[in-house]
Write an enzyme that holds these catalytic residues in place. Structure first.
Site, PDB file in Angstrom:
ATOM      1  CG  HIS A 102     -25.978 -15.414 -38.959  1.00 57.90           C
ATOM      2  ND1 HIS A 102     -26.117 -14.488 -38.173  1.00 57.90           N
ATOM      3  CD2 HIS A 102     -27.140 -16.595 -39.424  1.00 57.90           C
ATOM      4  CE1 HIS A 102     -27.407 -15.631 -37.586  1.00 57.90           C
ATOM      5  NE2 HIS A 102     -27.801 -16.104 -38.444  1.00 57.90           N
ATOM      6  CG  ASP A 142     -27.391 -20.177 -37.805  1.00 60.82           C
ATOM      7  OD1 ASP A 142     -27.071 -19.450 -36.908  1.00 60.82           O
ATOM      8  OD2 ASP A 142     -26.966 -20.438 -39.412  1.00 60.82           O
ATOM      9  CG  ASP A 168     -31.900 -16.090 -38.766  1.00 61.82           C
ATOM     10  OD1 ASP A 168     -33.067 -15.224 -38.874  1.00 61.82           O
ATOM     11  OD2 ASP A 168     -31.485 -16.895 -39.505  1.00 61.82           O
ATOM     12  CG  HIS A 226     -31.600 -18.196 -34.913  1.00 61.07           C
ATOM     13  ND1 HIS A 226     -30.388 -18.227 -34.870  1.00 61.07           N
ATOM     14  CD2 HIS A 226     -31.966 -18.509 -36.340  1.00 61.07           C
ATOM     15  CE1 HIS A 226     -30.047 -17.578 -35.800  1.00 61.07           C
ATOM     16  NE2 HIS A 226     -30.952 -18.478 -36.622  1.00 61.07           N
TER      17      HIS A 226
END
Length: 877
Positions: A18, A20, A130, A341
Site C-alpha cells: 500500500h 501512500d 483505504d 485519502h
C-alpha cells in the site's frame, strides 16, 4: 493448487504494497523507499518462478514517481506487466470518494487506464483499500470503465443488509459491481513471522473473521502494508502455514482469482447506497473540514477546470484552434496527486500540507493562464476596428447576467456597442491609472510613459448558450467618471426576489417574496472547542457554545441599478486555546468579514467570507436557519443527489455495540446542501467548504463548517472516537489555521424540493461564472495572428430542456470529437435533449472511459436521451 481435495479451504496470499505517496512523510521520502522496493520487487518477479504476482497498489503514479528516477527500467516494467506478473492500475492515484468531485474521479481512472495501457493492461478492479468511506455512485463510475469488481475496507456494517464480506453493490441507475470487502483491512498479512507460535496466534484471530464473512471456501490474506518492502521469506511462511493449518491450502495468488470463485455464487446479497459506517473501521466523518484552506482551494480548482477551462478549450477547438490535451493532463495530474485519502483528507504533517498547497497553487496558475490564453485566441480572431470585450457563457443555455469587467484603455471616455450595433449601457464602478509598463514593458522601452486607465464597469445582458458575445469599445467625447456602487443609507436591500435586512450583529433577516416567508439569524456564527485531531472533530464535553448574537458588526450597504453589496465586519471573541476554554477565559478572537453580492434579478445571494483566525483548538460554523423542520437533508454526490437522515439511528446504540467512532450526522457535500418541505426549500451552494450538519431542536438549521483548528495529526481517546489514535501523535501547528482564510458560498430560497427547484443546475450556474476578456493592441506576451476568423457572437450547443445538469464539455482523448457529459440529479427519469450544430455528425453515446457506444439518431443535430435518477451519460459528436 491441490485440486484433488475440492473441500479444502483456499487461502489466497496476495503480495502487494500500500503506497501512500505522502502522509506524515513527504513524497520525496517515500520515493527513496520506492526506488529501493521496486528493484526488489522486479528481481523477485524475474528470478523466482514460484512468485507469480505482485499488486502495485492500483495506482500508476507510483510508476511515474519511479521512472522520474529510473527511466532506464521502463522496459523491465513493461515486460513484467505484459507477462501478468506486475499488476498495475486502474487508478492514477487512489482517490478519496467523499470530497473529490465526479470529474476528478473519472479523470483519475481515465489517466490511470491510459498510463497502464502504455505498459500492458490495468487491473480491472475498483481498488480502494483505504478510502474513508464509499460513495453511492462508485458502481456507476466503475462500470463506465468496464470495471465490475471492487475491493475496499471502510464504511460497511450489518445494517446495510448483510454480515457477509462478499456482495453485489448497486447504484441507483442499476450499475453493479461485485465487492470483496477487506473486513480487517489490507495489511493483515504484513510481516508474517517465521516463529510458528507467533504466526498461529496472529492468523487464528483473522480466520474467524474471514471465514464468518466469506460466501465461498476462498479467502484473501493480503501480504503487504504501507511502504512495506517485499517479504522475501514468504515461501517459508507458506510452508509453516500449511503445516499449522492442514485443512487449508495456502498459495500466492491475485485478487482476480478470488473474484472468479465469487462469480460462481448466484446467491450473493445485493447492497446499495453509500458506506459511511464507522462500526468496524474508522471513516472519520468530520475529516471533511480539516485544513479547509486546502479543501477550498481544491474545490475552486476542480470547478475552474471542469466548468470553465475544458468548455472554453472545446469552444476554441470547434472554432479551429488546438485543444491542448497535454497541458490539461498536467493540471489534472497535479491535483490528483492531492486526491489520495490522506492528502485531501489533510491528515498529514505540516511539510506535506505545504507540498499540497504548492501543487494546488501550480494547478490553479496553470488553469488560469490556459483560460486566459484561450479567451485571447478567440477574441484576437474577432474582426473589429476597435478594442473588444468578450463575455463567455459556459452553460448550455442562454443566461442573463450582471457582468463586471475591467476595461483597460487610453480613452478618457467610451461606449460599448454589441455585435448587433446597439449601444450597451454600463456603470463605471471604479477608475484607476495604470503604468504602461505593467501592460507591456516594450511601450516604456521606447520612452512612451502615457498612462492607461483601468475602468471597472458593470452591465446586464443575455449571453448565448455555450458561447460568447463581443462588444466593441468605441471612443466618445468627454470624460468617464467612476460612480461606483452608491451607499444606500440603510441596512437593507430590496431585489426582485428578496428583502434582505442586516441586523446589528451581522446576521441577516431574509424575506422571501416568492414564498411569503421570513427567515432570521442567517449567517449566525457558532464556535466551540475542538479537542480533536486532523482526522476528527472532538467536542469539549459540557461546553457552552459561543454565538455571534451579542456582537456589534460594522455594516455598509451599497447598490446600483443592477446589484447590491453588503459589507459586514465583526469580531467574535473566543478563548485562545483549550486551556483558556476550559478555564472560561475569552482572550482571543476570530474576525469575519462578509462580502455579500446580490444581483437584483436573480435569487442567488452570494457570500464571500474573509476570516482572520487568531485562536487555536476550536471549530467555527455558520448557521442557516430555514424554519423547515426536517427528517432528512439533500446534498449532491458524484453525478447525483443523495438523501440522508438528519440523525443517524446508530447514535442510540453505537456505544453498546462498540463502534470505532460515533456516527454523528456530519456529512460531505460537493456543491450544495438543502432542506425542503412540500412547499419550499433553502439550499446552500458552495465553491469552497464541503462539510455540513443539520442541527436545531426541529432539525431546521444547516450548519456549515467554515474551519476546524487543531494542532496534532492523531490523538487517542477522543469523545467521538474512543481508543487508539488515528495516525500518529505528531504536532501540526499549521493545522491550527492561524491567519487568513477566504471562502465562497451562496444561498437560494426556492419553491418546492431541491430536485423540483433544480438545485444541481443552480449550483452549476453558481460555480460557472461568466468569464470576460479585454482585447487591446498591447500585450507583454506576443502572439502571431492565428490566421483564423471567429464570429462576434457564437453558440456551440444548446440544451433542449432542463432535464439534466452539465458535468463538462471536453475534447475526446483519442479522437477528433467533442464529448458532452451530463447527469440527472432528480428523483424521476428525465428525457434530456440537446441541440448540437446542424452540421454535427457521427453522434454516439459514450461510456465514462470515452469508448463509443450506440449511435444516437438525430435530426439536424437535435439529440435526445433518457436518464434514470442519478444517471450520467456522455455524447460524442
Amino acid at each position: 493448487m491441490n485440486k484433488e481435495d475440492v473441500e479444502m479451504k483456499q487461502a489466497h496470499i496476495v503480495p502487494h504494497m500500500h503506497w501512500d505517496r505522502e502522509w506524515y512523510f513527504t513524497t520525496e521520502e517515500s520515493r527513496i523507499l520506492l526506488v529501493n522496493n521496486m528493484e526488489e520487487i522486479m528481481d523477485k518477479l524475474e528470478n523466482d518462478p514460484d512468485y507469480p504476482y505482485y499488486v502495485l497498489d492500483g495506482q500508476t503514479s507510483i510508476l511515474e514517481d519511479y521512472f522520474a528516477v529510473k527511466p532506464e527500467n521502463e522496459e523491465r516494467v513493461r515486460k513484467l506487466v505484459q507477462e501478468g506478473k506486475l499488476i498495475i492500475g486502474p487508478w492514477y492515484t487512489q482517490t478519496d470518494e467523499m470530497v473529490v468531485g465526479a470529474e476528478s474521479i473519472v479523470r483519475n481512472l481515465l489517466y490511470g487506464h491510459k498510463d497502464s495501457e502504455a505498459f500492458g493492461a490495468p487491473m480491472k478492479i475498483g481498488y480502494l483499500p483505504d478510502s474513508f468511506g464509499q460513495s453511492a455512485q462508485m458502481p456507476q463510475i466503475f462500470n463506465g470503465f468496464d470495471i465490475h469488481y471492487s475491493i475496499f475496507w471502510r464504511g460497511t456494517s450489518e445494517r446495510h443488509g448483510t454480515d457477509k464480506t462478499e456482495f453485489h453493490w448497486e447504484s441507483e441507475d442499476g450499475s453493479r459491481v461485485l465487492v470483496q470487502l477487506f473486513p480487517l483491512g489490507y495489511a493483515i498479512g504484513k510481516y508474517l513471522p517465521e516463529d510458528e507460535e507467533a504466526l498461529q496466534k496472529r492468523i487464528d484471530k483473522y480466520f474467524g473473521v474471514l471465514d464468518r464473512g466469506a460466501t465461498t471456501d476462498h479467502i484473501i490474506l493480503p501480504n503487504g502494508h504501507d511502504q512495506m518492502p517485499i517479504q522475501e521469506n514468504i515461501h517459508t511462511i507458506i510452508e509453516k502455514l500449511q503445516r499449522l493449518y492442514p485443512d487449508r491450502e495456502f498459495f500466492l495468488s491475485r485478487y482476480e482469482n478470488v473474484f472468479k470463485e465469487l462469480e460462481k455464487n448466484d446467491d450473493l446479497p445485493l447492497l446499495s447506497g453509500e458506506f459511511l459506517d464507522g462500526k468496524y473501521m474508522r471513516v472519520h466523518r468530520s475529516i471533511y473540514s480539516t485544513r479547509n484552506d486546502i479543501k477550498a482551494a481544491n474545490t475552486r480548482v476542480e470547478n475552474k477546470l471542469t466548468n470553465i477551462l475544458e468548455p472554453l478549450a472545446s469552444m476554441a477547438y470547434s472554432l479551429g484552434f488546438e485543444y491542448h490535451h497535454g497541458l490539461i493532463e498536467l493540471i489534472w495530474k497535479e491535483i490528483m496527486k492531492n486526491h489520495a485519502h490522506d492528502s485531501i483528507g489533510c491528515c498529514c504533517s505540516d511539510k506535506v500540507h505545504r507540498e499540497i498547497v504548492n501543487r494546488l497553487f501550480l494547478a490553479e496558475e496553470k488553469t488560469d493562464q490556459l483560460i486566459e490564453f484561450y479567451k485571447r485566441k478567440i477574441t484576437d480572431a474577432v474582426q473589429a476596428d476597435h478594442d473588444v470585450v468578450t463575455a463567455f457563457n459556459f452553460l448550455p443555455y442562454e443566461r442573463e447576467e450582471v457582468i463586471t469587467d475591467k476595461v483597460v484603455t487610453k480613452l478618457e471616455s467610451f461606449v460599448m456597442e454589441g455585435n448587433d450595433g446597439r449601444e450597451v449601457p454600463f456603470e463605471v464602478l471604479e477608475k484607476n491609472v495604470l503604468d504602461p509598463g505593467l501592460i507591456d514593458r516594450q511601450i516604456v522601452h521606447y520612452g512612451n510613459y502615457d498612462p492607461f486607465y483601468e475602468y471597472t464597469i458593470q452591465w446586464k445582458d443575455k449571453l448565448p448558450s455555450m458561447g460568447y458575445k463581443t462588444y466593441e469599445v468605441k471612443p466618445e467625447e468627454g470624460t468617464l467618471a467612476a460612480e461606483g456602487l452608491r451607499p444606500s443609507g440603510k441596512p437593507e436591500v430590496d431585489t426582485d426576489h428578496y428583502r434582505i435586512q442586516v441586523n446589528s450583529n451581522g446576521t441577516l433577516t431574509i424575506y422571501d417574496k416568492q414564498n411569503d416567508v421570513e427567515i432570521h439569524d442567517v449567517l449566525l456564527l457558532e464556535n466551540g472547542g475542538d479537542d480533536g485531531d486532523e482526522y476528527d472533530y472532538s467536542p469539549l464535553e459540557n461546553e457552552t457554545l459561543i454565538y455571534s448574537r451579542p456582537v456589534d458588526a460594522e455594516v455598509h450597504v451599497y447598490e446600483n441599478e443592477y446589484s447590491a453589496e453588503l459589507d459586514i465586519a465583526l469580531d467574535l471573541p473566543v478563548p485562545a486555546n483549550l486551556e483558556s476554554r476550559k478555564a472560561g477565559n475569552i482572550d482571543s478572537l476570530v474576525s469575519v468579514q462578509w462580502k455579500i453580492h446580490v444581483a437584483k434579478h436573480k435569487p442567488v445571494i452570494e457570500v464571500k467570507a474573509d476570516i482572520n483566525n487568531q485562536a487555536g483548538d476550536h471549530r467555527l460554523r455558520v448557521l442557516i436557519p430555514t424554519q423547515i423542520a426536517s427528517a432528512f437533508s439533500w446534498s449532491d454526490n458524484q453525478f447525483g443527489m443523495i438523501k440522508r437522515d438528519v440523525v443517524d439511528s446508530a447514535m442510540d446504540y453505537w456505544e453498546e455495540e462498540g463502534w470505532d467512532e460515533r456516527p454523528d450526522s456530519i456529512y460531505p457535500m460537493l456543491s450544495y446542501v438543502g432542506l425542503s418541505d412540500d412547499k419550499r426549500g433553502v439550499t446552500l451552494l458552495t465553491n469552497s467548504v464541503r462539510e455540513f450538519e443539520i442541527i436545531g431542536d426541529s432539525f431546521d438549521t444547516i450548519a456549515v463548517t467554515l474551519f476546524r483548528s487543531v494542532g496534532v495529526l492523531g490523538k487517542e481517546e477522543l469523545v467521538r472516537r474512543p481508543g487508539r489514535p488515528s495516525g500518529i501523535k505528531l504536532p501540526t501547528p499549521d493545522s491550527q489555521m492561524i491567519g487568513r482564510l477566504q471562502l465562497d458560498f451562496a444561498l437560494v430560497l426556492h419553491e418546492g424540493s431541491l430536485a423540483d427547484a433544480g438545485a444541481g443546475r443552480i449550483a452549476k450556474e453558481y460555480t460557472t461564472p461568466v468569464e470576460t476578456y479585454n482585447r487591446i493592441p498591447y500585450n507583454a506576451m506576443k502572439l502571431n495572428a492565428s490566421g483564423l476568423e471567429t464570429p462576434g457572437v457564437y453558440s456551440l450547443l444548446q440544451e433542449g430542456n432542463d432535464g439534466a445538469v452539465l458535468s463538462t464539455l471536453k475534447k475526446a482523448e483519442e479522437e477528433d470529437r467533442l464529448l458532452l457529459r451530463f447527469f440527472n440529479p432528480k428523483e424521476k427519469e428525465e428525457e434530456v435533449a440537446f441541440q448540437l450544430s446542424s452540421k454535427a455528425e457521427n453522434i454516439q453515446e459514450a461510456k465514462l472511459n470515452e469508448v463509443p457506444q450506440e449511435t444516437i439518431p438525430h435530426q439536424e443535430g437535435r439529440v435526445s436521451v433518457s436518464l434514470k435518477p442519478n444517471q450520467v451519460t456522455s455524447i460524442l459528436f
